[in-house]
Design a protein around this motif. Structure first.
Motif, short mmCIF file in Angstrom:
data_model
loop_
_atom_site.label_atom_id
_atom_site.label_comp_id
_atom_site.label_asym_id
_atom_site.label_seq_id
_atom_site.Cartn_x
_atom_site.Cartn_y
_atom_site.Cartn_z
N LYS A 1 0.67 -1.21 0.19
CA LYS A 1 -0.01 0.02 -0.06
C LYS A 1 0.77 1.22 0.14
O LYS A 1 1.86 1.25 0.82
CB LYS A 1 -0.90 -0.01 1.32
CG LYS A 1 -1.67 1.25 1.17
CD LYS A 1 -2.82 1.18 2.43
CE LYS A 1 -3.72 2.42 2.48
NZ LYS A 1 -4.68 2.28 3.60
N ALA A 2 0.64 2.23 -0.85
CA ALA A 2 1.37 3.35 -0.94
C ALA A 2 1.04 4.48 0.16
O ALA A 2 -0.04 4.64 0.51
CB ALA A 2 1.11 4.14 -2.31
N PRO A 3 2.25 4.97 0.85
CA PRO A 3 1.88 5.78 1.95
C PRO A 3 1.67 7.24 1.39
O PRO A 3 1.48 7.31 0.09
CB PRO A 3 3.50 6.11 2.25
CG PRO A 3 4.40 5.57 1.26
CD PRO A 3 3.77 4.51 0.57
N CYS A 4 0.92 7.94 2.03
CA CYS A 4 0.40 9.11 1.29
C CYS A 4 1.15 10.30 1.90
O CYS A 4 0.86 11.56 2.41
CB CYS A 4 -1.12 9.37 2.06
SG CYS A 4 -2.13 8.27 1.59
N ARG A 5 2.39 10.23 1.70
CA ARG A 5 3.45 11.43 1.88
C ARG A 5 3.19 12.53 0.58
O ARG A 5 3.32 12.18 -0.55
CB ARG A 5 4.81 10.74 2.11
CG ARG A 5 4.90 10.07 2.97
CD ARG A 5 6.32 9.84 3.33
NE ARG A 5 6.69 9.01 4.59
CZ ARG A 5 6.42 7.80 4.47
NH1 ARG A 5 6.48 6.88 3.77
NH2 ARG A 5 6.88 7.10 5.92
N PRO A 6 3.07 13.48 1.10
CA PRO A 6 3.14 14.84 -0.13
C PRO A 6 4.22 14.83 -0.84
O PRO A 6 5.40 15.02 -0.31
CB PRO A 6 2.64 15.92 0.98
CG PRO A 6 3.05 15.72 2.21
CD PRO A 6 3.11 14.24 2.35
N ILE A 7 4.07 14.99 -2.18
CA ILE A 7 5.01 15.24 -2.96
C ILE A 7 4.88 16.73 -3.80
O ILE A 7 3.94 16.77 -4.50
CB ILE A 7 5.21 14.15 -4.23
CG1 ILE A 7 5.46 12.82 -3.42
CG2 ILE A 7 5.97 14.14 -5.38
CD1 ILE A 7 5.31 11.37 -4.30
N SER A 8 5.85 17.33 -3.59
CA SER A 8 6.02 18.64 -4.37
C SER A 8 6.64 18.67 -5.61
O SER A 8 7.88 18.24 -5.76
CB SER A 8 6.68 19.60 -3.42
OG SER A 8 5.93 20.12 -2.22
N VAL A 9 5.93 19.11 -6.86
CA VAL A 9 6.70 19.18 -7.89
C VAL A 9 7.24 20.25 -8.32
O VAL A 9 6.73 21.53 -8.05
CB VAL A 9 5.74 18.72 -9.07
CG1 VAL A 9 6.13 18.68 -10.51
CG2 VAL A 9 5.09 17.32 -8.93
N ILE A 10 8.66 20.47 -8.73
CA ILE A 10 9.43 21.51 -8.99
C ILE A 10 9.93 21.50 -10.53
O ILE A 10 10.57 20.52 -10.77
CB ILE A 10 10.37 21.91 -8.00
CG1 ILE A 10 10.02 21.73 -6.64
CG2 ILE A 10 11.35 22.92 -8.53
CD1 ILE A 10 11.01 21.74 -5.50
N ILE A 11 9.46 22.58 -11.36
CA ILE A 11 9.93 22.58 -12.57
C ILE A 11 10.74 23.73 -12.88
O ILE A 11 10.05 25.06 -12.96
CB ILE A 11 8.46 22.53 -13.64
CG1 ILE A 11 7.58 21.38 -13.04
CG2 ILE A 11 8.82 22.58 -14.89
CD1 ILE A 11 6.10 21.50 -13.60
N PRO A 12 11.80 23.78 -13.01
CA PRO A 12 12.71 24.97 -13.85
C PRO A 12 12.29 25.14 -15.10
O PRO A 12 12.34 24.31 -15.88
CB PRO A 12 14.07 24.42 -13.34
CG PRO A 12 14.01 23.08 -13.50
CD PRO A 12 12.71 22.41 -13.10
N ALA A 13 11.99 26.40 -15.49
CA ALA A 13 11.54 26.60 -16.96
C ALA A 13 12.05 28.05 -17.50
O ALA A 13 11.94 29.19 -16.86
CB ALA A 13 10.28 26.46 -16.79
N ARG A 14 12.58 27.77 -18.54
CA ARG A 14 13.35 28.91 -19.18
C ARG A 14 13.08 28.78 -20.87
O ARG A 14 13.38 28.03 -21.38
CB ARG A 14 14.92 28.92 -19.12
CG ARG A 14 15.30 30.19 -19.99
CD ARG A 14 17.00 30.21 -19.49
NE ARG A 14 17.58 31.31 -20.52
CZ ARG A 14 17.41 32.64 -19.94
NH1 ARG A 14 17.03 33.03 -19.07
NH2 ARG A 14 18.35 33.24 -20.88
N ASP A 15 12.15 29.66 -21.27
CA ASP A 15 11.51 29.70 -22.80
C ASP A 15 11.06 28.28 -22.94
O ASP A 15 11.38 27.62 -24.06
CB ASP A 15 12.60 30.11 -23.70
CG ASP A 15 12.94 31.57 -23.40
OD1 ASP A 15 12.20 32.28 -22.73
OD2 ASP A 15 13.95 31.91 -23.87
N GLU A 16 9.91 27.67 -22.38
CA GLU A 16 9.53 26.54 -22.43
C GLU A 16 8.14 26.46 -22.92
O GLU A 16 7.29 25.41 -22.58
CB GLU A 16 9.61 25.57 -21.09
CG GLU A 16 11.20 25.42 -20.71
CD GLU A 16 11.58 24.30 -21.41
OE1 GLU A 16 11.12 23.70 -22.65
OE2 GLU A 16 12.99 23.92 -21.37
#
Length: 364
Positions: free
Chosen positions: A31-46
């Motif tokens: 069973k997957a734990p419910c730990r929060p995952i923050s997504v971080i996207i570096p973006a330059r002219d994308e």
């Protein structure tokens, strides 16, 4: 003497399985734990990529805790598109003189994140609907850092030329070898890194690799020195990417910008087995070209066998890393010539002190 050419090719053929004979995909443990995952996207002219990535994040069966886009001085509609699609967008502070652009953007995003785990994604990646649900299973291992090699979605004929670069980048992660001891020296893939926020802070984050072109390799070394285990998986059915929608020039410049630096970081034995396999393909091509001059049945049989064996190998391993076409494998000398052309161009430019520009910045 000519018989030695196809024989050498046949002897070199098994080399690819030594370094890529144990493909691994994201495992699911209970069973997957419910730990929060923050997504971080570096973006330059994308603006050509960010819409696809953020749309995929919005369509996830299990959502990320938060999605942070660090707008790294974009001159296009990157920030506007990201806001419209619900991401939290932060404009990067001016780039310090001792930092490269991507580490600086990642560091700022991490400082803003509130999740227990941080998922760094390049803007040209895409998550499949169950990706976060799959990645949650990994968060039960708090002393690990994970990385996913995105499966390369290929749409236009020129993108087929990425085959050997893509394959050897994945092999260079040192995670799929038959030698299990090599896994202790696993590298991280820069496009997709999942790391506990506590470990990120402890290792100094991207500040510890602030001036590096290939920050993922150097971050792997930092984590290894701390005794943190690194695990790398293939991304088919979980994380995908389309790297070069902008054309052949974009493809050339992108692979060239970190080519020499990346090759220098690959373990010696991986380079040995890779070189042996490439030697086999080169000699298979030469043998086939010499069939007209040496028309004996034995030479023809050995030459055809060597070429077809290498073509079949290319088909198998290319499909592990992307949606490369069957004809790319059958005509593997074309992609192999392109690979060597870029390789030698990069070496010559380095010897001349010529720098490479990427999105308006000097990267090497």
């Amino acid at each position: 003497m000519l018989l030695l050419i196809p024989i050498i090719s046949l002897l070199c053929a098994p080399a690819i399985w030594v370094i890529f004979g144990r493909p691994r995909y994201v495992p699911i443990w209970g069973k997957a734990p419910c730990r929060p995952i923050s997504v971080i996207i570096p973006a330059r002219d994308e603006e050509k990529n960010i819409h696809t990535l953020l749309t995929s994040l919005n369509e996830l069966s299990v959502k990320a805790h938060e999605v942070i886009v660090v707008n790294d001085g974009s001159t296009d509609r990157t920030a506007e598109i990201a806001r419209d699609l619900g991401a939290m967008v932060f404009d990067s502070k001016p780039l310090p003189t001792d930092w490269k652009g991507k580490p600086w953007a990642c560091q700022q995003g991490a400082e803003l994140a509130t999740g227990e785990w941080l998922l760094f994604l390049d803007a040209d990646t895409r998550l499949e609907p169950k990706a976060i649900a799959q990645l949650r299973h990994l968060t039960d291992h708090e002393n690990h850092v994970f990385s996913i090699c995105p499966w390369h979605t290929v749409k236009r004929p020129y993108e087929q030329l990425s085959a050997f670069f893509n394959l050897l980048m994945v092999v260079g992660m040192n995670a799929f070898s038959l030698d299990r001891k090599s896994i202790d020296d696993t590298r991280l893939v820069g496009q997709c890194i999942l790391i506990p926020s506590s470990i990120y802070r402890e290792c100094g984050g991207h500040a510890s690799v602030r001036g590096e072109i290939l920050e993922n390799y150097q971050l792997s070394k930092v984590l290894k020195s701390m005794g943190i285990k690194r695990c790398c998986y293939l991304g088919k059915n979980s994380v995908t990417m389309r790297m070069f929608p902008g054309g052949l020039i974009e493809l050339w410049r992108s692979w060239k910008k970190g080519f020499i630096s990346g090759a220098a970081e690959v373990p010696g034995m991986t380079i040995f087995w890779t070189s042996l396999w490439i030697t086999g393909m080169v000699t298979a091509t030469v043998a086939l070209a010499l069939v007209a001059a040496e028309q004996t049945p034995l030479f023809l049989t050995l030459s055809a066998s060597a070429y077809l064996i290498h073509a079949m190998q290319c088909w198998i391993v290319f499909r592990r890393v992307g949606s490369f076409a069957w004809y790319n494998a059958l005509l593997f000398p074309v992609s192999l010539i392109f690979y060597h052309l870029l390789f030698f161009t990069a070496i010559i430019d380095q010897k001349r002190g010529k720098t490479t520009q990427w999105k308006g910045r000097e990267v090497s």
